[in-house]
Design a protein around this motif. Structure first.
Motif, PDB file in Angstrom:
ATOM      1  N   LYS A  40       0.835  -1.213   0.000  1.00  0.00           N
ATOM      2  CA  LYS A  40       0.000   0.000   0.000  1.00  0.00           C
ATOM      3  C   LYS A  40       0.867   1.260   0.000  1.00  0.00           C
ATOM      4  CE  LYS A  40      -4.177  -1.823   2.176  1.00  0.00           C
ATOM      5  NZ  LYS A  40      -5.023  -1.806   3.384  1.00  0.00           N
ATOM      6  N   ILE A  41       1.938   1.198   0.806  1.00  0.00           N
ATOM      7  CA  ILE A  41       2.871   2.349   0.849  1.00  0.00           C
ATOM      8  C   ILE A  41       3.458   2.590  -0.542  1.00  0.00           C
ATOM      9  CG2 ILE A  41       5.064   3.183   1.820  1.00  0.00           C
ATOM     10  CD1 ILE A  41       2.908   3.124   3.929  1.00  0.00           C
ATOM     11  N   ILE A  42       3.873   1.479  -1.182  1.00  0.00           N
ATOM     12  CA  ILE A  42       4.466   1.603  -2.521  1.00  0.00           C
ATOM     13  C   ILE A  42       3.447   2.242  -3.466  1.00  0.00           C
ATOM     14  CG2 ILE A  42       5.331   0.292  -4.522  1.00  0.00           C
ATOM     15  CD1 ILE A  42       7.340   0.229  -2.303  1.00  0.00           C
ATOM     16  N   ASN A  43       2.201   1.809  -3.380  1.00  0.00           N
ATOM     17  CA  ASN A  43       1.168   2.371  -4.262  1.00  0.00           C
ATOM     18  C   ASN A  43       0.978   3.864  -4.022  1.00  0.00           C
ATOM     19  OD1 ASN A  43       0.633   0.049  -5.610  1.00  0.00           O
ATOM     20  ND2 ASN A  43      -0.975  -0.627  -4.180  1.00  0.00           N
ATOM     21  N   VAL A  44       0.938   4.219  -2.730  1.00  0.00           N
ATOM     22  CA  VAL A  44       0.771   5.651  -2.399  1.00  0.00           C
ATOM     23  C   VAL A  44       1.917   6.456  -2.998  1.00  0.00           C
ATOM     24  CG1 VAL A  44       0.870   7.322  -0.507  1.00  0.00           C
ATOM     25  CG2 VAL A  44      -0.586   5.309  -0.311  1.00  0.00           C
ATOM     26  N   LEU A  45       3.119   5.975  -2.780  1.00  0.00           N
ATOM     27  CA  LEU A  45       4.293   6.705  -3.275  1.00  0.00           C
ATOM     28  C   LEU A  45       4.297   6.775  -4.801  1.00  0.00           C
ATOM     29  CD1 LEU A  45       7.073   5.351  -0.890  1.00  0.00           C
ATOM     30  CD2 LEU A  45       6.038   7.613  -0.864  1.00  0.00           C
ATOM     31  N   ASP A  46       3.893   5.690  -5.454  1.00  0.00           N
ATOM     32  CA  ASP A  46       3.859   5.709  -6.925  1.00  0.00           C
ATOM     33  C   ASP A  46       2.869   6.735  -7.458  1.00  0.00           C
ATOM     34  OD1 ASP A  46       5.813   3.909  -7.342  1.00  0.00           O
ATOM     35  OD2 ASP A  46       4.502   2.145  -7.538  1.00  0.00           O
ATOM     36  N   ASN A  47       1.823   6.961  -6.710  1.00  0.00           N
ATOM     37  CA  ASN A  47       0.782   7.878  -7.199  1.00  0.00           C
ATOM     38  C   ASN A  47       1.049   9.344  -6.834  1.00  0.00           C
ATOM     39  OD1 ASN A  47      -0.726   5.884  -8.458  1.00  0.00           O
ATOM     40  ND2 ASN A  47      -1.674   5.298  -6.518  1.00  0.00           N
ATOM     41  N   ILE A  48       2.086   9.559  -6.079  1.00  0.00           N
ATOM     42  CA  ILE A  48       2.401  10.945  -5.694  1.00  0.00           C
ATOM     43  C   ILE A  48       3.001  11.684  -6.887  1.00  0.00           C
ATOM     44  CG2 ILE A  48       4.075  12.316  -4.380  1.00  0.00           C
ATOM     45  CD1 ILE A  48       3.610  10.488  -2.031  1.00  0.00           C
ATOM     46  N   ASN A  49       2.451  12.885  -7.185  1.00  0.00           N
ATOM     47  CA  ASN A  49       3.076  13.742  -8.224  1.00  0.00           C
ATOM     48  C   ASN A  49       3.371  15.111  -7.628  1.00  0.00           C
ATOM     49  OD1 ASN A  49       0.754  15.424  -8.422  1.00  0.00           O
ATOM     50  ND2 ASN A  49      -0.242  13.775  -9.587  1.00  0.00           N
ATOM     51  N   SER A  50       3.992  15.949  -8.458  1.00  0.00           N
ATOM     52  CA  SER A  50       4.471  17.242  -7.923  1.00  0.00           C
ATOM     53  C   SER A  50       3.590  18.412  -8.341  1.00  0.00           C
ATOM     54  CB  SER A  50       5.911  17.486  -8.379  1.00  0.00           C
ATOM     55  OG  SER A  50       5.944  17.523  -9.788  1.00  0.00           O
ATOM     56  N   ASP A  51       2.359  18.140  -8.768  1.00  0.00           N
ATOM     57  CA  ASP A  51       1.477  19.225  -9.222  1.00  0.00           C
ATOM     58  C   ASP A  51       0.843  19.954  -8.047  1.00  0.00           C
ATOM     59  OD1 ASP A  51       2.068  18.654 -11.811  1.00  0.00           O
ATOM     60  OD2 ASP A  51       0.345  17.309 -12.093  1.00  0.00           O
ATOM     61  N   ASN A  52       1.642  20.484  -7.219  1.00  0.00           N
ATOM     62  CA  ASN A  52       1.129  21.192  -6.036  1.00  0.00           C
ATOM     63  C   ASN A  52       1.875  22.507  -5.865  1.00  0.00           C
ATOM     64  OD1 ASN A  52      -0.626  18.989  -4.841  1.00  0.00           O
ATOM     65  ND2 ASN A  52       1.329  17.942  -5.035  1.00  0.00           N
ATOM     66  N   ASP A  53       1.092  23.538  -5.607  1.00  0.00           N
ATOM     67  CA  ASP A  53       1.687  24.862  -5.424  1.00  0.00           C
ATOM     68  C   ASP A  53       1.709  25.272  -3.960  1.00  0.00           C
ATOM     69  OD1 ASP A  53       1.949  25.072  -8.143  1.00  0.00           O
ATOM     70  OD2 ASP A  53      -0.080  25.877  -8.386  1.00  0.00           O
ATOM     71  N   CYS A  54       1.130  24.482  -3.098  1.00  0.00           N
ATOM     72  CA  CYS A  54       1.036  24.900  -1.701  1.00  0.00           C
ATOM     73  C   CYS A  54       2.322  24.584  -0.946  1.00  0.00           C
ATOM     74  CB  CYS A  54      -0.147  24.220  -1.027  1.00  0.00           C
ATOM     75  SG  CYS A  54      -0.005  22.441  -1.086  1.00  0.00           S
ATOM     76  N   ASP A  55       2.351  25.048   0.297  1.00  0.00           N
ATOM     77  CA  ASP A  55       3.540  24.881   1.122  1.00  0.00           C
ATOM     78  C   ASP A  55       3.267  23.778   2.142  1.00  0.00           C
ATOM     79  OD1 ASP A  55       5.389  25.228   3.295  1.00  0.00           O
ATOM     80  OD2 ASP A  55       5.928  27.134   2.346  1.00  0.00           O
ATOM     81  N   ILE A  56       4.133  22.786   2.219  1.00  0.00           N
ATOM     82  CA  ILE A  56       3.860  21.633   3.093  1.00  0.00           C
ATOM     83  C   ILE A  56       3.834  22.028   4.565  1.00  0.00           C
ATOM     84  CG2 ILE A  56       6.267  20.821   3.298  1.00  0.00           C
ATOM     85  CD1 ILE A  56       4.898  17.932   3.033  1.00  0.00           C
ATOM     86  N   PHE A  57       4.689  22.996   4.953  1.00  0.00           N
ATOM     87  CA  PHE A  57       4.710  23.407   6.364  1.00  0.00           C
ATOM     88  C   PHE A  57       3.418  24.117   6.750  1.00  0.00           C
ATOM     89  CE2 PHE A  57       9.320  22.879   5.640  1.00  0.00           C
ATOM     90  CZ  PHE A  57       9.601  22.031   6.692  1.00  0.00           C
ATOM     91  N   GLN A  58       2.853  24.865   5.780  1.00  0.00           N
ATOM     92  CA  GLN A  58       1.572  25.526   6.042  1.00  0.00           C
ATOM     93  C   GLN A  58       0.470  24.483   6.213  1.00  0.00           C
ATOM     94  OE1 GLN A  58       1.020  28.532   2.911  1.00  0.00           O
ATOM     95  NE2 GLN A  58       0.609  29.956   4.575  1.00  0.00           N
ATOM     96  N   GLU A  59       0.573  23.443   5.402  1.00  0.00           N
ATOM     97  CA  GLU A  59      -0.436  22.380   5.492  1.00  0.00           C
ATOM     98  C   GLU A  59      -0.279  21.599   6.799  1.00  0.00           C
ATOM     99  OE1 GLU A  59      -2.996  22.073   3.363  1.00  0.00           O
ATOM    100  OE2 GLU A  59      -2.139  23.905   2.507  1.00  0.00           O
ATOM    101  N   ILE A  60       0.974  21.382   7.233  1.00  0.00           N
ATOM    102  CA  ILE A  60       1.217  20.665   8.496  1.00  0.00           C
ATOM    103  C   ILE A  60       0.578  21.414   9.661  1.00  0.00           C
ATOM    104  CG2 ILE A  60       3.064  20.113  10.171  1.00  0.00           C
ATOM    105  CD1 ILE A  60       4.774  19.235   7.739  1.00  0.00           C
ATOM    106  N   LYS A  61       0.614  22.749   9.561  1.00  0.00           N
ATOM    107  CA  LYS A  61       0.071  23.565  10.649  1.00  0.00           C
ATOM    108  C   LYS A  61      -1.432  23.378  10.804  1.00  0.00           C
ATOM    109  CE  LYS A  61       1.400  27.837  11.166  1.00  0.00           C
ATOM    110  NZ  LYS A  61       1.735  29.200  10.730  1.00  0.00           N
TER     111      LYS A  61
END
Lengths: 596, 289
Positions: free
Chosen positions: B146-167
């Motif tokens: 399942k982890i492998i599948n999740v990672l395979d489906n991850i792409n970089s089409d994101n403009d947001c900031d991960i630290f802002q999302e973590i908050k």
């Protein structure tokens, strides 16, 4: 500070293409990076830390423009004014011609120039090397590249006043020559005349005097019955009326005094002298004016002499007629080849005797055999005539036809006419005898029918017998006298007015006489086997070139002495500018290397 | 051909390793990890007197026989760790010849494997449509796919900031591993917030070699892959020196902030091999034990 060629600032327009090229070149290469997060901080840092960082972005452009600016300034020949000459090499050119003897406040212009030169040398540095040239009709190099100030000053003080006219063309070409060899040499020119030379490279020290000047510009005579008439031409270069006395001397004795009232311009005075035994005439103005040496003029009276010419021909009427119309000719004719000596000129038409006469000059026409003066070459028939531009062929412009002509060979004679590219008329002087050889018969040519024939015979006569008539002409100071001696002359000397004697012959042909720096009477003494003959000739100053310069100066100013240059001199610093340009170029290279 | 995140030989090498956390966890489901809590495992810990309310099932009746007092027998409770792995899959990470995002995925993959092998629970957080998504807590090796599948489906089409999302996130006490390049204005706030959530934080900073030591020359226009902002730079020795100075400051500030909150900071160049990252960088940092 100033610029000698400010027009060249037009090259500053080249800034525009340089800036355009820079902007075109300045296009940035786009590179994608993960984030400009750090780079934005870097740019801010650079702008904050270096106040001129915005300028630094274009430092290469600025340096290029600076290099260009300095190069343009270099081209415009920048200079600054200094009262301390710092030249490495100085060429001092001093005009010591007659006009520099003009008086101004009891000093001649030459003396004023010498004082200025000495001042200039004294305040220059010790490393400066001086070359000193004086010019009149002759150029004299007094010293070359000397840094010994006292030696140069002594040489300047010893410059003598010449009575000769100047030779502007030669001095201009000499200055040009110096500047072409070394453009950094500073030329200091001291003269009273206007020069047609690019004055940007030379420092002209111009002197003039407004004191009046009157000159005897001409003194000529004409033989008349029971004596001679002399015509004295006097020129007043001043606007004011001048009253003076004209003193006439004959053989050092005053024989006449004429009171003159001279207006501006030329005054002619005719004086009749009832004596046929006058050898010399001296005309002198009793006046104290700017130039002393043009107030006196000398004239030698030449005796009328008939030249005996012997024509040895079997009835050549063309030659006979042409010779008989010449002035002062006593023509003798004979068909016999056995001839006696005692003639000034011999004309051989066709056959030649075994022994040629040696006491006169000779014209050979269609010679039958070779002589000691020339050899006969091959016979040519019909062909092209080519007339050389020689004294003998002077004023003979029309061509003529020759049916048969024989080549004249002689390495000592000059070629006057070529027939099928072979010499056919030659002339010259071999030892004491002047010779003209015509290598064709008058009857084998149409030359006798041409207008130029009597002119040719007259030219030949003048060439062969010009020894005495030459002295009737006006000889000026420093001119070279080419004395034509008689074939019977054993030796010849000339004594000048200071009674210095110069031997001009032997050897033969005689040397040209050039010791004519003094005005006055010169005596040529020719010694023969059975006696001697003295001929007097006069040397005078050139008033046309030297006496009338005041007239021009009067129209320019009314001050006594004018010097165009001030105490300050222009010192070029274009080399410094060039070095700066090179330095900036090197800095630019360093910046470029550092950036890349 | 798509590169594989991991290979089986590397996984075999990991069999002897497990995630090491200095935190002794108090909460969580029963697992292989010893906790400070006294629980119901077989490993004896201590005795204490019985007080009303205690679970009388834990009374040691042998001790009562000898001392006639009620004692409770205490055991160390073994609990499973909760591992939160955050992967920054913004455009800035999808950069470089040795792609930073790929390297980050490899690390996530291996850390997840270790977590699952150690009977711990792992939750992989990633960005999708500009919001933070998670795989949900997974446990047991059988969930590795399942982890492998999740990672395979991850792409970089994101403009947001991960630290802002973590908050925006609320998670329980646990271990957090963040894989990012830290090109974010909110990086310090993110670290602070995870510390506030009582996370044993490990920040793995993945950078490309051109970010560590730029090799551009001449006049360049640097374009940001995320927001397309542009910076004109005339590359020179002075500019490179200034960048290096800024880079060191950037790294030092992150390291200091991590130290301040008791977190780890590991700097990784995407040029390094995954073995090198795993056994050298993570091993030396004490992540693996």
């Amino acid at each position: 500070m100033g610029f000698l060629s400010p027009i060249l600032f037009i090259f500053l327009l080249s800034f525009i293409p340089v800036i355009i090229l820079y902007l075109l070149k300045k296009e940035h290469k786009e590179i994608e990076i993960s984030s400009t997060f750090l780079w934005e901080k870097v740019i801010k840092d650079l702008e904050v830390n270096k106040p001129f960082s915005r300028l630094n972005k274009h430092i290469l452009l600025l340096l290029q423009l600076l290099v260009l600016l300095f190069l343009v300034i270099f081209l415009t020949k920048p200079y600054f004014m200094t009262d301390e000459p710092l030249y490495n090499e100085v060429l001092i050119v001093v005009d010591n011609s007659l006009s520099m003897s003009k008086q101004s406040e009891n000093k001649s212009l030459l003396d004023l120039a010498k004082e200025d030169i000495v001042k200039q040398i004294k305040k220059s540095n010790n490393q400066t090397k001086y070359t000193v040239i004086t010019y009149n009709s002759k150029i004299s190099n007094l010293i070359q590249l000397s840094s010994n100030k006292s030696e140069v000053i002594n040489i300047i003080k010893d410059i003598n006043q010449s009575l000769s006219h100047d030779n502007q063309n030669r001095v201009e070409s000499i200055i040009d020559g110096f500047l072409q060899v070394d453009s950094e040499v500073q030329v200091l020119l001291y003269t009273d005349k206007e020069l047609e030379i690019d004055s940007s490279d030379i420092m002209l020290n111009h002197y003039s005097s407004t004191e009046k000047n009157i000159a005897i510009s001409s003194l000529v005579y004409v033989n008349v019955e029971n004596g001679i008439d002399i015509l004295v031409t006097i020129e007043n270069y001043d606007n004011e009326l001048v009253n003076t006395d004209l003193l006439i001397y004959s053989d050092n004795k005053m024989i006449d005094v004429v009171k003159l009232s001279l207006k501006n311009g030329i005054t002619n005075e005719l004086i009749k002298l009832n004596s046929s035994d006058i050898k010399t005439i001296t005309a002198k103005l009793d006046i104290d004016d700017s130039i002393e040496f043009d107030n006196i003029r000398y004239l030698s009276i030449q005796k009328q002499k008939l030249n005996k010419v012997l024509l040895i021909s079997s009835g050549n009427l063309y030659l006979e007629k042409a010779l008989s119309i010449l002035d002062n000719v006593e023509l003798y004719k004979t068909e016999e080849l056995t001839i006696e000596s005692g003639y000034d000129m011999y004309v051989f038409d066709g056959e030649l005797p075994e022994i040629l006469p040696s006491d006169g000059n000779i014209l050979f026409v269609n010679p039958s055999k070779s002589t000691k003066y020339f050899d006969l070459g091959e016979l040519n028939s019909y062909g092209n005539i080519k007339i050389n531009n020689t004294e003998l062929m002077n004023s003979i412009n029309e061509n003529f036809i020759v049916e048969n002509g024989i080549e004249i060979k002689s390495e000592y004679l000059n070629t006057d006419v070529l027939f099928n590219d072979k010499p056919i008329i030659k002339s010259g002087k071999i030892e004491k005898v002047k010779v003209v050889v015509i290598g064709f018969s008058i009857f084998d040519s149409d030359i006798a029918l041409k207008i130029g024939f009597p002119v040719l015979i007259s030219n030949i006569y003048d060439f062969l017998l010009s020894n005495h008539s030459y002295f009737n002409s006006n000889i000026l100071v420093n001119e070279t006298v080419d004395v034509s001696l008689l074939p019977t002359t054993i030796s010849a000397d000339i004594s000048n007015p200071k009674l210095e004697i110069t031997t001009i012959a032997p050897p033969f042909p005689s040397d040209k006489y050039d010791n004519t720096s003094e005005v006055g009477f010169y005596v040529l003494e020719q010694k023969y086997e059975n006696g001697f003959e003295k001929t007097v000739f006069a040397i005078n100053v050139n008033t046309q070139k030297e006496s009338n310069s005041i007239k021009m100066d009067n129209s320019i100013n009314n001050v006594n002495v004018v010097k165009e240059s001030s105490e300050y001199v222009k010192k070029s610093f274009k080399i410094i500018i060039l070095l700066l340009a090179l330095l900036i170029l090197m800095i630019e290279w360093g910046v470029f290397r550092n950036d890349s | 051909m798509e590169k594989k995140l991991v290979n089986s030989s590397l996984l075999r090498k990991l069999d002897g390793l497990k995630l090491n956390s200095k935190m002794i966890l108090h909460l969580g489901a029963t697992g292989d990890r010893k906790s400070k809590s006294k629980g119901s495992s077989v490993e004896f810990s201590d005795f204490r007197e019985y007080v009303p309310g205690d679970d009388f099932r834990k009374i040691d009746w042998n001790a009562y026989m000898r001392f006639e007092k009620l004692f409770l027998k205490l055991f160390v409770e073994e609990r499973e760790a909760r591992i939160n792995i955050f992967i920054d899959n913004t455009k800035s990470m999808d950069y470089g010849v040795n792609n930073k995002l790929f390297v980050a995925k490899q690390i996530v993959c291996l850390l997840s494997y270790l977590t699952l092998s150690g009977m711990d629970r792992v939750n992989v957080y990633y960005l999708e449509n500009n919001t933070l998504k998670s795989s949900g807590f997974l446990t047991g090796k059988n969930n590795f796919n399942k982890i492998i599948n999740v990672l395979d489906n991850i792409n970089s089409d994101n403009d947001c900031d991960i630290f802002q999302e973590i908050k925006k996130l609320e998670i329980k006490k646990g271990i957090s591993i963040v894989l990012t390049d830290c090109f974010s204005e909110y990086r310090f706030e993110g670290i602070k917030y995870l510390n506030y959530l009582k996370q044993d934080l490990t920040l793995i900073q993945v950078l490309d070699k051109t970010e560590i030591s730029p090799t551009f020359t001449g006049e360049v226009k640097l374009v940001d892959v995320e927001d397309s902002s542009k910076v004109d730079v005339s590359m020179s020795k002075a500019v490179i020196e200034s960048y290096f100075h800024r880079y060191l400051e950037f790294i030092t500030e992150i390291k200091d902030t991590c130290n301040k909150y008791g977190s780890r900071h590991i700097l990784i160049s995407s040029e390094c091999s995954i073995e090198n990252i795993l056994f050298d960088k993570l091993g030396r940092a004490g992540i693996l034990g």
